[in-house]
Design an enzyme around this catalytic site. Structure first.
Site, PDB file in Angstrom:
ATOM      1  N   TRP A   1       0.834  -1.209   0.000  1.00 24.05           N
ATOM      2  CA  TRP A   1       0.000   0.000   0.000  1.00 24.05           C
ATOM      3  C   TRP A   1       0.863   1.251   0.000  1.00 24.05           C
ATOM      4  O   TRP A   1       0.542   2.233  -0.683  1.00 24.05           O
ATOM      5  CB  TRP A   1      -0.998  -0.048   1.150  1.00 24.05           C
ATOM      6  CG  TRP A   1      -1.890  -1.240   1.014  1.00 24.05           C
ATOM      7  CD1 TRP A   1      -1.880  -2.370   1.782  1.00 24.05           C
ATOM      8  CD2 TRP A   1      -2.869  -1.468  -0.012  1.00 24.05           C
ATOM      9  NE1 TRP A   1      -2.801  -3.277   1.303  1.00 24.05           N
ATOM     10  CE2 TRP A   1      -3.417  -2.748   0.206  1.00 24.05           C
ATOM     11  CE3 TRP A   1      -3.331  -0.713  -1.091  1.00 24.05           C
ATOM     12  CZ2 TRP A   1      -4.406  -3.288  -0.612  1.00 24.05           C
ATOM     13  CZ3 TRP A   1      -4.320  -1.250  -1.906  1.00 24.05           C
ATOM     14  CH2 TRP A   1      -4.844  -2.518  -1.662  1.00 24.05           C
TER      15      TRP A   1
ATOM     16  N   ASP B   1      -1.019   6.908   6.533  1.00 21.30           N
ATOM     17  CA  ASP B   1      -2.096   5.985   6.197  1.00 21.30           C
ATOM     18  C   ASP B   1      -2.223   5.004   7.358  1.00 21.30           C
ATOM     19  O   ASP B   1      -1.378   4.134   7.552  1.00 21.30           O
ATOM     20  CB  ASP B   1      -1.751   5.249   4.893  1.00 21.30           C
ATOM     21  CG  ASP B   1      -2.779   4.177   4.531  1.00 21.30           C
ATOM     22  OD1 ASP B   1      -3.740   3.976   5.294  1.00 21.30           O
ATOM     23  OD2 ASP B   1      -2.607   3.540   3.471  1.00 21.30           O
TER      24      ASP B   1
ATOM     25  N   LYS C   1     -11.343  -1.874   8.687  1.00 22.81           N
ATOM     26  CA  LYS C   1     -10.611  -2.686   9.656  1.00 22.81           C
ATOM     27  C   LYS C   1     -11.221  -2.415  11.039  1.00 22.81           C
ATOM     28  O   LYS C   1     -12.057  -3.162  11.483  1.00 22.81           O
ATOM     29  CB  LYS C   1      -9.119  -2.356   9.660  1.00 22.81           C
ATOM     30  CG  LYS C   1      -8.504  -2.144   8.286  1.00 22.81           C
ATOM     31  CD  LYS C   1      -8.310  -3.422   7.492  1.00 22.81           C
ATOM     32  CE  LYS C   1      -7.593  -3.083   6.178  1.00 22.81           C
ATOM     33  NZ  LYS C   1      -7.412  -4.224   5.294  1.00 22.81           N
TER      34      LYS C   1
END
Lengths: 356, 356
Positions: free
Chosen positions: B102, B169, B193
């Protein structure tokens, strides 16, 4: 008491969809897991995405015609940006029809990218009609229009014939009426009217259109990347896609677009006939351009507002106030709104006439 | 049988959230309407959005410190693009730490915008650790890092001290541990999440950071426009925001981040202790960088795979296979996963040892 939900969007969806999806939040496909806690890569959800993509093309009559369907995030407003990024060439030109607030939002994003021609606009008349007799420049990269204008209650009844690709924002009337969808090269629609809950956007694009701008397109905005990843370039909006699938299945079971179109025409006729007959009311949109999805109308005598508002609220109606740009009332009659709910509104309008 | 859901995301959320939100799909706030059919401009939903924005800042200890919270669409991948659009000056420079898939996706989007320096990368070691002792260029417009690497099972335990804005992030560990969040200038996190269902992204940004690039930012990507519109620039993902609010309320009732951090540490210790003790298993991440959210581990002897897989499936465990980039297993232990579920997994690991 039963509610008659005239909300302009997010809006009413079929009751059986609410029931099925509430169950899936507790236990999806008898897996013992919630639809909210499963991986988007799980077999069960991949099947949902595949079916949603295929069914959207089937309902539009576009299977096997070179189109791809995507379920993306960001709302129609994100497509205002994706469209020029994917279709407007570096030194090219875009053409847009300005029929309302959302059309003008799309124009604004395009202008930041390159030359953007507005072929016609009804802004001066507060968007009360759809411009006609405009010319689409044959040297533009594409022509963009908005098929239904939620706020102003107008709807395009015909679309220009042109040699350039036609892009259409169908957010507020997709799946509501028969059109030759193969005349469009790119269709997009925020889900929250006739397709599902807010939070997902359907994009249907002719694949041959893509990859021709010479632009460096950011990955997340690149339709080709989303197509290659089968609409799973990043985690999709699982719940919103699933609810959209259930809503499309419901539509298919009703007989698809041909069947729902008849009901939508009956609902619109019932209400517009009353608006035109009842001396207390008047419509705001030019008759020939009236939307079958959103009927906008005013009380001729504003002093009756309080009485009328009390009456429709007592009848279980919600979501009727008009958008601030138009005032008055807006009755949104999307696919899932039953004819019965329109009859309740018409009855209230008649009752106001008798009582006054 | 009770399921033990180790899915890496979308992932387990609290059972009481599933129950409340299933009820809201049928009848939201006793309004007689579904959460899916109400207007995002309705009083009830505006209250949801306002509370969600305020509660996210409260949980992070950031109220009254010049931050704004937004609930946007597009996933963290969309923020990969919004961050450089909003923070990278026309002739400026961005700096990024590369700790996984990511992080490297974020780097790719930034590179399309301007000079982008990668201060360090652990790619050569298949991202099995967090690079240390790197230097952050003091003349960059910002420094970007990824606090937790879901795929590789690593987590940043400390963050560089620098004079430039720090962007992080936190998709896969937000709300899971105590940090001085005021050291970050921009935090973003896909909900799926610890916060809610897929389909919404939390962005927490220090307002004074914005409006300084000289760039023409497309409206839908412009944080300032979203702030001005109180996170309703366009129709938000109503259902996903509501479910996120319920999950944040649950967290607050548990005692907030300090309380959940203790439980998360206990869960991680229980599992890592077993990985290290049990001669059949080994962890893949360097010990000091191990993630408390995602534990990645291998069977030393691959021939035991079939037996082990059968055993954990029979114990009601799901979502345990590792990502293809690492192989083996990945146990994701987000906030809502109970300690009891970790004990079930550890028991299966012990049982395999005894049986082999």
């Amino acid at each position: 008491m039963k509610k008659h939900n005239y909300s302009a969007g997010p809006c009413i969806l079929p009751q059986e969809v609410f029931e099925k999806v509430a169950q899936a939040v507790l236990n999806f496909n008898d897996s013992g897991l919630s639809i909210l806690e499963i991986s988007h890569r799980s077999k069960d959800f991949v099947a949902v995405m595949d079916e949603a993509r295929a069914l959207s093309l089937e309902l539009l009559g576009l299977e096997g015609k070179g189109y791809q369907a995507l379920f993306l995030q960001g709302g129609a407003s994100m497509e205002f940006l994706r469209v020029p990024y994917n279709l407007l060439k570096e030194n090219g030109k875009a053409s847009y029809l300005d029929t309302g607030t959302w059309a003008s939002g799309a124009i604004k994003e395009a202008k930041a990218f390159g030359e953007t021609v507005v072929v016609a606009s009804s802004k001066e008349e507060n968007y009360n009609h759809i411009p006609k007799n405009f010319e689409v420049p044959s040297d533009a990269d594409y022509f963009h229009c908005t098929s239904n204008n939620t706020i102003f209650g107008t709807q395009m009844k015909s679309f220009p014939t042109t040699n350039i690709p036609v892009v259409c924002d169908m957010s507020s009337d997709i799946f509501s009426r028969q059109l030759d969808f193969s005349k469009f090269d790119l269709i997009y629609a925020g889900a929250q009217k006739n397709m599902g809950p807010a939070g997902v956007t359907l994009v249907v694009v002719k694949e041959e259109l893509l990859g021709k701008t010479g632009r460096n397109i950011p990955s997340i905005l690149d339709y080709e990347k989303h197509i290659k990843a089968e609409s799973m370039y990043n985690t999709p909006a699982v719940f919103a896609v699933y609810t959209s699938l259930l809503t499309m299945q419901w539509l298919k079971n009703q007989g698809g677009i041909p069947a729902i179109e008849k009901i939508n025409e009956a609902k619109a006729k019932l209400l517009y006939d009353e608006i035109d007959r009842n001396p207390l009311f008047e419509g705001t949109a030019v008759k020939e351009d009236r939307s079958n999805m959103n009927a906008t109308f005013l009380l001729k005598d504003e002093s009756q507002t309080e009485t009328f508002d009390k009456m429709w609220k007592e009848a279980g109606i919600s979501g009727l106030p008009g958008h601030r740009s138009v005032g008055g009332y807006r009755a949104s009659m999307y696919n899932a709104l039953p004819l019965e709910s329109v009859q309740v509104l018409v009855d209230v309008m008649k009752k106001l006439e008798v009582g006054s």
